[in-house]
Design an enzyme around this catalytic site. Structure first.
Site, PDB file in Angstrom:
ATOM      1  N   ASN A  40      12.193  16.011   0.857  1.00  0.00           N
ATOM      2  CA  ASN A  40      11.802  16.408   2.212  1.00  0.00           C
ATOM      3  C   ASN A  40      12.984  16.379   3.191  1.00  0.00           C
ATOM      4  OD1 ASN A  40       9.988  17.266   4.113  1.00  0.00           O
ATOM      5  ND2 ASN A  40       8.884  15.320   4.284  1.00  0.00           N
ATOM      6  N   ARG A 150      -6.320   5.193   3.433  1.00  0.00           N
ATOM      7  CA  ARG A 150      -5.232   4.651   4.262  1.00  0.00           C
ATOM      8  C   ARG A 150      -5.550   4.968   5.712  1.00  0.00           C
ATOM      9  NH1 ARG A 150       0.966   6.952   4.843  1.00  0.00           N
ATOM     10  NH2 ARG A 150       0.019   8.020   6.603  1.00  0.00           N
ATOM     11  N   TYR A 162       4.364   7.401  13.995  1.00  0.00           N
ATOM     12  CA  TYR A 162       4.547   8.111  12.731  1.00  0.00           C
ATOM     13  C   TYR A 162       3.277   7.955  11.886  1.00  0.00           C
ATOM     14  CZ  TYR A 162       7.166   9.684   8.617  1.00  0.00           C
ATOM     15  OH  TYR A 162       7.624  10.385   7.536  1.00  0.00           O
ATOM     16  N   ASP A 213       0.112   1.796   6.190  1.00  0.00           N
ATOM     17  CA  ASP A 213       1.545   2.061   5.983  1.00  0.00           C
ATOM     18  C   ASP A 213       2.307   1.687   7.247  1.00  0.00           C
ATOM     19  OD1 ASP A 213       4.008   3.074   5.313  1.00  0.00           O
ATOM     20  OD2 ASP A 213       3.273   5.027   4.631  1.00  0.00           O
ATOM     21  N   GLU A 239       1.801  -1.215   3.129  1.00  0.00           N
ATOM     22  CA  GLU A 239       2.907  -0.441   2.542  1.00  0.00           C
ATOM     23  C   GLU A 239       4.154  -0.461   3.422  1.00  0.00           C
ATOM     24  OE1 GLU A 239       1.699   3.618   1.907  1.00  0.00           O
ATOM     25  OE2 GLU A 239       3.777   4.305   1.866  1.00  0.00           O
ATOM     26  N   GLU A 265       8.406   4.317  -1.934  1.00  0.00           N
ATOM     27  CA  GLU A 265       8.361   5.782  -1.948  1.00  0.00           C
ATOM     28  C   GLU A 265       9.747   6.396  -1.782  1.00  0.00           C
ATOM     29  OE1 GLU A 265       5.612   6.453   1.351  1.00  0.00           O
ATOM     30  OE2 GLU A 265       7.271   7.249   2.530  1.00  0.00           O
ATOM     31  N   ARG A 286       5.765   2.060  -5.564  1.00  0.00           N
ATOM     32  CA  ARG A 286       5.353   3.398  -5.106  1.00  0.00           C
ATOM     33  C   ARG A 286       6.285   4.530  -5.545  1.00  0.00           C
ATOM     34  NH1 ARG A 286       2.074   5.447  -2.208  1.00  0.00           N
ATOM     35  NH2 ARG A 286       3.352   6.237  -0.491  1.00  0.00           N
ATOM     36  N   ASP A 319       4.763  16.548   0.673  1.00  0.00           N
ATOM     37  CA  ASP A 319       6.128  17.023   0.392  1.00  0.00           C
ATOM     38  C   ASP A 319       6.497  16.877  -1.081  1.00  0.00           C
ATOM     39  OD1 ASP A 319       6.029  14.373   2.014  1.00  0.00           O
ATOM     40  OD2 ASP A 319       7.828  14.124   0.799  1.00  0.00           O
TER      41      ASP A 319
HETATM   42  O1  KDG Z   1       8.732  12.680   3.233  1.00  0.00           O
HETATM   43  C1  KDG Z   1       8.194  11.575   3.869  1.00  0.00           C
HETATM   44  C2  KDG Z   1       6.701  11.511   3.683  1.00  0.00           C
HETATM   45  O2  KDG Z   1       6.336  11.740   2.366  1.00  0.00           O
HETATM   46  C3  KDG Z   1       6.204  10.173   4.114  1.00  0.00           C
HETATM   47  O3  KDG Z   1       6.302  10.105   5.486  1.00  0.00           O
HETATM   48  C4  KDG Z   1       4.772   9.963   3.753  1.00  0.00           C
HETATM   49  O4  KDG Z   1       4.924   7.600   4.188  1.00  0.00           O
HETATM   50  C5  KDG Z   1       4.390   8.538   3.621  1.00  0.00           C
HETATM   51  C6  KDG Z   1       3.326   8.274   2.667  1.00  0.00           C
HETATM   52  O5  KDG Z   1       3.057   7.100   2.424  1.00  0.00           O
HETATM   53  O6  KDG Z   1       2.767   9.224   2.145  1.00  0.00           O
HETATM   54 MG    MG Z   2       4.504   5.758   3.044  1.00  0.00          MG
END
Ligand code: KDG
Ligand code: MG
Length: 405
Positions: A40, A150, A162, A213, A239, A265, A286, A319
């Site tokens: 991404n 979530r 965010y 998250d 998360e 992630e 993750r 993404d």
């Molecule tokens: O590319 C970044 C996203 O995939 C991210 O912001 C998504 O935090 C995220 C999640 O847990 O899916």
């Molecule tokens: Mg995340």
């Protein structure tokens, strides 16, 4: 090897609703396999890595030699790891697993040892501009059959939290031609999240599996405080409490809270999570198929995690292309220490460009029985949707600091 010799490898960059990097590898007998290399906001770097440096090395190689090709690309390059390299290696790896399973006439999970479970438990995203809005989104996802959700909501007094959509558009974090700058207040956030969880549990009870998250925005001691304050709400996981470059930080969080922790992630190799796993500092890892070097490397991470009682919970935001989701579901149903899979449904146009065998029923996803990973690409349709530059936002604290965590 005659038939399995690689004769073509093409990098397809397209934007059907969002950007994707797809690798299509064709063998002498006309079979093809598909891999995802989407990173991404940095898509073209992976495309160049593949096109300029990897594709020339693939020509004439035996597509059946997945492990050797992985080692060749990882060790042979001298420059190991990193998200660009590992996403490119993943694209090749997944295309080769797809090819091998197609050649065997089997769904990929059979080559990974067969099913350990009937389907993969998935979690959805519920978002809201307010607590009421969020509760409506949770209700909608419960109606759709999700058992795990979530929850994220706008924090009062924080203009851009965010994980929450802008206006009425579906949530998409990479939403601007240049990085949008957001302002963040940790204090407001830490006060708000327990209220949010309280409202969700009061309305929906405790059967629902609840996730949250923190998007790497806390210091270790702030994360410890959040974990502690959320204990009464019995989360499935918290998360990305802190960024985990410093794996030691999780020791401090762990000492203070029994809220289960998930992270990874943005990790791209087993070395990013080795200490987190072997010291049992997390509960869920993750890492995803695409960003952690493909099925070959993700299996190694899962095998290490299995010994230490850590379960998988792969990243599955939009993404990551449907090719990643397909491959992930084959991995999920086969791996013994699977925990949960993130599911953020793709836009209808994305699904049209990537026809797939996987399905969602009753909170669980299934990879399907098609040979390979079961995901294809409609190249003609993809070509109608060219790449559009898009960035993830940049976050500053109220005092303008960018790196305070
Ligand atoms: O590319 C970044 C996203 O995939 C991210 O912001 C998504 O935090 C995220 C999640 O847990 O899916
Ligand atoms: Mg995340």
């Amino acid at each position: 090897m005659t038939g399995s010799k690689i004769v073509d490898a093409r990098v397809i960059v397209s934007c059907p609703a969002r950007n994707f990097v797809t690798l299509k590898i064709t063998t002498a007998d006309g079979l093809y396999g598909i891999g995802d290399g989407t990173l991404n906001g940095r898509e073209l770097s992976v495309a160049s890595y593949l096109q300029d440096h990897v594709v020339p090395c693939l020509m004439g190689r035996d597509s059946e030699r997945i492990e050797d090709t992985w080692q060749f690309l990882y060790r042979g390059a001298y420059w190991r790891r990193g998200p660009v390299t590992m996403s490119a290696i993943a694209a090749v790896d997944v295309a080769l697993w797809d090819l091998k399973a197609k050649r065997a006439g089997m769904p990929l999970y059979q080559l990974l040892g067969g099913r350990s479970r009937e389907g993969a438990l998935v979690y959805a995203h519920a978002n809201g501009h307010s607590i009421e809005d969020l509760l409506a989104s949770v209700a909608k996802h419960l109606e759709l059959g999700y058992k795990a959700i979530r929850v994220q909501a706008a924090v009062p007094g924080v203009p851009d939290a965010y994980g929450v959509p802008h206006g009425t558009k579906p949530y998409e974090p990479a939403d601007s031609d240049l990085p949008r700058e957001e302002t963040w207040s940790t204090q407001r956030y830490l006060r708000f999240v327990p209220q949010l969880m309280d409202a969700v549990r009061a309305r929906f009870g405790f059967d629902l599996m609840l996730l949250h998250d923190a998007h790497h925005r806390l210091t270790p001691i702030e994360a410890a405080a959040l974990g502690k304050s959320l204990e009464p709400y019995s989360l499935f996981w918290l998360e990305d409490a802190t960024p985990a470059e410093n794996q030691d930080a999780f020791r401090l969080i762990r000492q203070h809270t029994t809220t289960p922790l998930a992270v990874g992630e943005v990790f791209n190799s087993i070395f990013d999570c080795k200490q987190l796993i072997t010291e049992q500092l997390i509960d869920y890892i993750r890492t995803s198929v695409t960003h952690a070097g493909g099925i070959t490397h993700l299996r190694r991470i899962a095998a290490l995690a299995e010994i230490y009682g850590v379960r998988t919970g792969s990243h599955g935001a939009t993404d990551l292309s449907p090719v990643c989701m397909g491959a992930a579901l084959h991995f999920d149903v086969s791996v013994p220490n699977f925990g949960i899979q993130e599911h953020m449904p793709h836009a209808a146009l994305t699904d049209e460009v990537f026809p797939h065998a996987y399905t969602f029923v009753g909170g669980v996803m299934d990879p399907g029985e098609a040979p390979g990973h079961g995901v294809d690409i409609d190249e003609k349709l993809a070509a109608k949707h060219p790449y559009k530059r898009a960035y993830l936002p940049v976050c500053r604290l109220e005092d303008g600091t960018l790196h305070n965590w």
